[in-house]
Design an enzyme around this catalytic site. Structure first.
Site, short mmCIF file in Angstrom:
data_model
loop_
_atom_site.label_atom_id
_atom_site.label_comp_id
_atom_site.label_asym_id
_atom_site.label_seq_id
_atom_site.Cartn_x
_atom_site.Cartn_y
_atom_site.Cartn_z
N CYS A 150 53.59 53.62 41.20
CA CYS A 150 52.89 52.28 41.01
C CYS A 150 53.72 51.27 40.00
O CYS A 150 53.56 51.81 38.92
CB CYS A 150 51.32 52.51 40.84
SG CYS A 150 50.65 50.89 40.63
N CYS A 165 50.76 50.76 37.03
CA CYS A 165 50.42 51.75 36.49
C CYS A 165 50.84 51.82 34.89
O CYS A 165 52.14 51.31 34.52
CB CYS A 165 50.45 53.07 37.05
SG CYS A 165 48.93 53.38 38.33
N HIS A 209 44.01 53.37 38.57
CA HIS A 209 44.70 53.03 39.76
C HIS A 209 43.77 52.89 41.06
O HIS A 209 43.54 52.09 41.67
CB HIS A 209 45.63 53.87 40.19
CG HIS A 209 46.76 53.36 41.57
ND1 HIS A 209 47.55 52.42 41.58
CD2 HIS A 209 46.24 53.90 42.80
CE1 HIS A 209 47.86 52.33 42.56
NE2 HIS A 209 47.23 52.92 43.31
N ASN A 237 43.50 38.89 45.10
CA ASN A 237 43.37 39.42 46.41
C ASN A 237 43.08 40.74 46.52
O ASN A 237 43.89 41.50 46.02
CB ASN A 237 44.68 39.01 47.03
CG ASN A 237 45.30 37.53 47.09
OD1 ASN A 237 44.23 36.64 47.14
ND2 ASN A 237 46.42 37.19 46.68
N SER A 288 49.60 44.83 49.06
CA SER A 288 50.55 45.81 49.15
C SER A 288 50.30 46.84 48.09
O SER A 288 50.37 48.10 48.27
CB SER A 288 51.87 45.54 49.05
OG SER A 288 52.23 44.82 47.92
N HIS A 312 46.35 48.73 43.20
CA HIS A 312 45.90 48.95 41.69
C HIS A 312 44.85 47.57 41.37
O HIS A 312 45.59 46.46 41.68
CB HIS A 312 47.09 48.90 40.83
CG HIS A 312 47.02 49.23 39.55
ND1 HIS A 312 47.15 50.53 38.91
CD2 HIS A 312 46.35 48.51 38.45
CE1 HIS A 312 47.04 50.58 37.69
NE2 HIS A 312 46.24 49.40 37.44
N HIS A 349 44.11 44.13 40.24
CA HIS A 349 44.83 43.26 39.54
C HIS A 349 44.49 41.87 39.93
O HIS A 349 43.93 41.82 41.02
CB HIS A 349 46.31 43.52 39.56
CG HIS A 349 46.98 43.37 40.78
ND1 HIS A 349 46.90 44.23 41.89
CD2 HIS A 349 47.68 42.35 41.19
CE1 HIS A 349 47.43 43.75 42.89
NE2 HIS A 349 48.07 42.67 42.25
N GLN A 408 45.86 37.52 39.79
CA GLN A 408 46.92 36.77 39.22
C GLN A 408 46.45 35.28 38.66
O GLN A 408 45.40 34.74 38.84
CB GLN A 408 48.03 36.59 40.54
CG GLN A 408 48.53 37.74 41.43
CD GLN A 408 49.51 37.64 42.22
OE1 GLN A 408 50.42 36.74 42.12
NE2 GLN A 408 49.09 38.14 43.43
#
Length: 358
Positions: free
Chosen positions: A54, A57, A119, A159, A167, A170, A172, A174
């Site tokens: 990942c 990570c 994760h 998202n 895709s 994990h 997160h 933006q």
């Protein structure tokens, strides 16, 4: 004297979306219509807290070649594959447009926020303190990037879920800081200005007041923050979270308001996951005013959740009326969807019960 007929809602009606200045068609009777189209498979698998491949990570190498630090809570870095960048070519170097066409450089900064080093966690499973830190990062990043002379607006978003094109699961979000203002914000600014001129009141303040007067669609409320399924919701489980005090940017929130916002975010995302006992997909975006130095006292900051599912295995697909006709068709009643979310816990995540009894 005969009783008055019960008023109907959610069946063959249009509701005005004041922020978008458009009519939303509510056709809630279509929710349970026979469906032989595409479905969304729910095949949950055990996800470890760390994956060696990942790129988000801690300690792993990203696609751009840099290695992540061994971060313990959150981690912010410049996106390795940004959609806008400071190195965008000057206008005179772009191929000129002809006729009614126009072109301009898309400059800005794109960053990624890793919400957690683990994760296998989601926003709903983080502590209130951890979510508070994420909000503080949104504040700091909006301040930092918004103060740059080449930036007009800062968009923070998350998202979540494969169905919305993610895709990497994990946890997160933006940040896009751009030399332009995104279309949705432009629409909301125009609507807010027009409403303020006509009514001498701020639009979102009246939206909150209407939700409080009705009460059925409110999912969370304390002294500082309110969360609700809006009367004019387009998506089945669309939710707005907003400070009650009018402010145009997230960095204007006080420490107390930030703590309340963390509680609201956790309560709403827990309800999402508990609804069908699954990791609930959504697009979450922070709606805040431009950072170009203008006067935006009429604009009210809020966070919007746009979940794509209308049933556990069926997504809302945009088709003829939406794409071809330009009018959004909602297959559900905002009151009914709010009732479903209110019927499940906003405190205990379903994973907690699994860990206790599994």
């Amino acid at each position: 004297m005969s009783a008055l007929p019960q008023k109907l809602h959610g069946i063959w009606e249009e509701r005005w979306h004041p922020l978008r200045e458009e009519w939303i068609v509510i056709a809630a009777h279509r929710q349970n219509r026979p469906w032989n189209g595409a479905t969304v498979a729910d095949t949950p698998i055990a996800v470890p807290a760390y994956l060696s491949d990942c790129y988000l990570c801690p300690g792993n190498r990203r696609t751009g070649g840099l290695v992540n630090p061994e971060y313990q809570t959150t981690f912010v870095f410049d996106n390795d594959h940004p959609c806008v960048g400071p190195a965008a070519p000057d206008e005179e170097l772009l191929e000129p447009a002809r006729g009614p066409n126009r072109v301009r450089a898309a400059r800005g900064h794109a960053r990624v926020i890793c919400f957690s080093p683990q994760h296998n966690l989601t926003l709903a499973e983080l502590s209130h303190t951890h979510i508070t830190e994420i909000i503080q990062i949104w504040q700091q990043q909006t301040t930092d990037l918004g103060n740059r002379s080449d930036i007009k607006h800062v968009l923070c978003f998350e998202n979540k879920g494969e169905i919305v094109g993610v895709s990497n699961p994990h946890p997160h979000g933006q940040i896009y800081a751009t030399n332009f203002v995104f279309k949705t914000i432009e629409q909301e600014l125009a609507a807010s200005i027009a409403y303020s001129h006509e009514h001498q009141r701020t639009l979102f303040t009246d939206i909150i007041a209407a939700e409080q007067a009705d009460g059925r669609r409110i999912l969370y409320e304390d002294e500082h923050i309110i969360a609700f399924v809006p009367y004019f919701a387009r998506y089945a489980y669309e939710v707005y979270i907003a400070p009650k005090r009018r402010l145009s940017h997230i960095f204007h929130m006080t420490d107390v308001e930030v703590i309340s916002l963390a509680h609201a975010l956790k309560a709403v995302t827990i309800r999402f996951d508990n609804l069908w006992q699954m990791s609930f997909p959504y697009v979450m975006s922070l709606h805040q005013a431009p950072t170009d130095g203008g006067d935006y006292n009429f604009y009210h900051f809020f966070i919007a959740f746009h979940p794509p599912l209308r049933r556990p295995d069926v997504a809302k697909f945009l088709a003829g009326p939406e794409i071809g006709g330009g009018n959004f068709i909602s297959d559900t009643s905002p009151e009914a969807k709010a009732a479903e979310l209110l019927a499940v816990s906003g405190i205990a995540h379903y994973h907690q019960a699994e860990r206790l009894h599994g």
